[in-house]
Write a protein that holds these residues in place. Structure first.
Motif, PDB file in Angstrom:
ATOM      1  N   THR A 127       0.844  -1.194   0.000  1.00 23.52           N
ATOM      2  CA  THR A 127       0.000   0.000   0.000  1.00 23.52           C
ATOM      3  C   THR A 127       0.879   1.243   0.000  1.00 23.52           C
ATOM      4  O   THR A 127       1.965   1.236   0.569  1.00 23.52           O
ATOM      5  CB  THR A 127      -0.934   0.036   1.223  1.00 23.52           C
ATOM      6  OG1 THR A 127      -0.144   0.069   2.409  1.00 23.52           O
ATOM      7  CG2 THR A 127      -1.845  -1.166   1.248  1.00 23.52           C
ATOM      8  N   ASP A 128       0.387   2.279  -0.658  1.00 24.94           N
ATOM      9  CA  ASP A 128       1.137   3.535  -0.676  1.00 24.94           C
ATOM     10  C   ASP A 128       0.576   4.501   0.355  1.00 24.94           C
ATOM     11  O   ASP A 128      -0.315   4.137   1.134  1.00 24.94           O
ATOM     12  CB  ASP A 128       1.154   4.144  -2.083  1.00 24.94           C
ATOM     13  CG  ASP A 128      -0.232   4.487  -2.620  1.00 24.94           C
ATOM     14  OD1 ASP A 128      -1.185   4.612  -1.814  1.00 24.94           O
ATOM     15  OD2 ASP A 128      -0.362   4.647  -3.845  1.00 24.94           O
ATOM     16  N   ASP A 129       1.058   5.735   0.353  1.00 24.99           N
ATOM     17  CA  ASP A 129       0.643   6.712   1.360  1.00 24.99           C
ATOM     18  C   ASP A 129      -0.795   7.190   1.178  1.00 24.99           C
ATOM     19  O   ASP A 129      -1.345   7.864   2.036  1.00 24.99           O
ATOM     20  CB  ASP A 129       1.610   7.895   1.413  1.00 24.99           C
ATOM     21  CG  ASP A 129       1.698   8.653   0.101  1.00 24.99           C
ATOM     22  OD1 ASP A 129       1.148   8.196  -0.923  1.00 24.99           O
ATOM     23  OD2 ASP A 129       2.346   9.720   0.097  1.00 24.99           O
ATOM     24  N   LYS A 130      -1.419   6.809   0.067  1.00 25.68           N
ATOM     25  CA  LYS A 130      -2.832   7.141  -0.156  1.00 25.68           C
ATOM     26  C   LYS A 130      -3.723   5.941   0.165  1.00 25.68           C
ATOM     27  O   LYS A 130      -4.915   5.964  -0.089  1.00 25.68           O
ATOM     28  CB  LYS A 130      -3.044   7.579  -1.600  1.00 25.68           C
ATOM     29  CG  LYS A 130      -2.348   8.881  -1.940  1.00 25.68           C
ATOM     30  CD  LYS A 130      -2.564   9.232  -3.402  1.00 25.68           C
ATOM     31  CE  LYS A 130      -1.794  10.455  -3.785  1.00 25.68           C
ATOM     32  NZ  LYS A 130      -0.388  10.199  -4.086  1.00 25.68           N
ATOM     33  N   PHE A 131      -3.098   4.871   0.651  1.00 26.61           N
ATOM     34  CA  PHE A 131      -3.765   3.613   0.990  1.00 26.61           C
ATOM     35  C   PHE A 131      -4.283   2.875  -0.238  1.00 26.61           C
ATOM     36  O   PHE A 131      -5.163   2.029  -0.136  1.00 26.61           O
ATOM     37  CB  PHE A 131      -4.886   3.821   2.031  1.00 26.61           C
ATOM     38  CG  PHE A 131      -4.353   4.322   3.339  1.00 26.61           C
ATOM     39  CD1 PHE A 131      -3.811   3.452   4.263  1.00 26.61           C
ATOM     40  CD2 PHE A 131      -4.362   5.676   3.618  1.00 26.61           C
ATOM     41  CE1 PHE A 131      -3.295   3.916   5.462  1.00 26.61           C
ATOM     42  CE2 PHE A 131      -3.851   6.159   4.821  1.00 26.61           C
ATOM     43  CZ  PHE A 131      -3.319   5.273   5.746  1.00 26.61           C
ATOM     44  N   ASP A 132      -3.726   3.190  -1.414  1.00 26.04           N
ATOM     45  CA  ASP A 132      -4.013   2.403  -2.602  1.00 26.04           C
ATOM     46  C   ASP A 132      -3.204   1.120  -2.494  1.00 26.04           C
ATOM     47  O   ASP A 132      -2.040   1.149  -2.075  1.00 26.04           O
ATOM     48  CB  ASP A 132      -3.614   3.163  -3.879  1.00 26.04           C
ATOM     49  CG  ASP A 132      -4.527   4.351  -4.148  1.00 26.04           C
ATOM     50  OD1 ASP A 132      -5.715   4.300  -3.743  1.00 26.04           O
ATOM     51  OD2 ASP A 132      -4.060   5.328  -4.750  1.00 26.04           O
ATOM     52  N   ALA A 133      -3.804  -0.006  -2.871  1.00 25.81           N
ATOM     53  CA  ALA A 133      -3.141  -1.302  -2.736  1.00 25.81           C
ATOM     54  C   ALA A 133      -2.780  -1.874  -4.101  1.00 25.81           C
ATOM     55  O   ALA A 133      -3.511  -1.692  -5.083  1.00 25.81           O
ATOM     56  CB  ALA A 133      -4.039  -2.275  -1.989  1.00 25.81           C
ATOM     57  N   TYR A 134      -1.631  -2.554  -4.147  1.00 22.19           N
ATOM     58  CA  TYR A 134      -1.138  -3.211  -5.351  1.00 22.19           C
ATOM     59  C   TYR A 134      -0.692  -4.599  -4.918  1.00 22.19           C
ATOM     60  O   TYR A 134      -0.123  -4.767  -3.841  1.00 22.19           O
ATOM     61  CB  TYR A 134       0.055  -2.448  -5.938  1.00 22.19           C
ATOM     62  CG  TYR A 134      -0.215  -0.967  -6.064  1.00 22.19           C
ATOM     63  CD1 TYR A 134      -0.905  -0.471  -7.162  1.00 22.19           C
ATOM     64  CD2 TYR A 134       0.189  -0.083  -5.070  1.00 22.19           C
ATOM     65  CE1 TYR A 134      -1.177   0.886  -7.267  1.00 22.19           C
ATOM     66  CE2 TYR A 134      -0.079   1.270  -5.172  1.00 22.19           C
ATOM     67  CZ  TYR A 134      -0.770   1.746  -6.270  1.00 22.19           C
ATOM     68  OH  TYR A 134      -1.049   3.080  -6.368  1.00 22.19           O
TER      69      TYR A 134
END
Length: 178
Positions: A127-134
């Motif tokens: 997850t990135d700092d925007k809470f988007d998950a990959y």
């Protein structure tokens, strides 16, 4: 209070020796901490990796060093670089995509062998700092600021991976004649 020159020199000398001893002890402790990446547990190993460590290389080295017959593992932590790959079955190759400065919310995989070398198979979700998950298959993973904890559970049976066609992919082989 009047101190003699001899007392002053002795005191300064003693402080220097104690300071050097403390510095040497701190330097040795730091070197020991930098070398220590895993510890034995009742079920296998606990690995704690630090900034800049290559996760796949450390898992491979542990498997070689300890001759781990097979294992599964889970982990969490920060990554400076996480390269995921989506397998293109027509082209028989991974299409990579790298994400930087992510948190591994989940890391799971297995250790087996292929042609006398450890074969590490890892999937994860970052997850990135925007809470988007990959997520998906992990091709490369470097620890970022902080650490990464990996819990490795050892299995007694040696497992192998073999290239299977028409997939063109390494598949874990099972011994079902038991």
């Amino acid at each position: 209070m009047n101190l003699s020159p001899k007392t002053i020199i002795f005191t300064v000398f003693a402080i220097l020796i104690i300071g050097m001893a403390l510095l040497a002890a701190h330097t040795q402790e730091k070197a020991d901490n930098e070398k220590c990446r895993y510890t034995k547990t009742d079920y296998g190993y606990l690995m704690v990796l630090r900034e800049g460590d290559d996760v796949l290389a450390n898992l491979e080295n542990l498997a070689k060093e300890k001759q781990i017959p097979s294992a599964n593992f889970t982990g969490i932590g920060f990554a400076s670089d996480a390269t995921f790959g989506f397998y293109d079955f027509n082209a028989k190759k991974f299409n990579p995509k790298t994400f930087n400065k992510v948190e591994m919310g989940s890391l799971t995989g297995s250790i087996a062998w292929k042609e006398e070398k450890p074969s590490i198979h890892v999937h994860g979700v970052a997850t990135d700092d925007k809470f988007d998950a990959y997520g998906g298959h992990i091709l490369a993973l470097k620890v970022g600021t902080g650490s990464m904890e990996i819990y490795i559970t050892i299995h007694n049976e040696k497992l192998e991976r073999k290239l299977e066609q028409p997939l063109g992919a390494n598949v874990l082989q099972l011994n079902c004649n038991q």
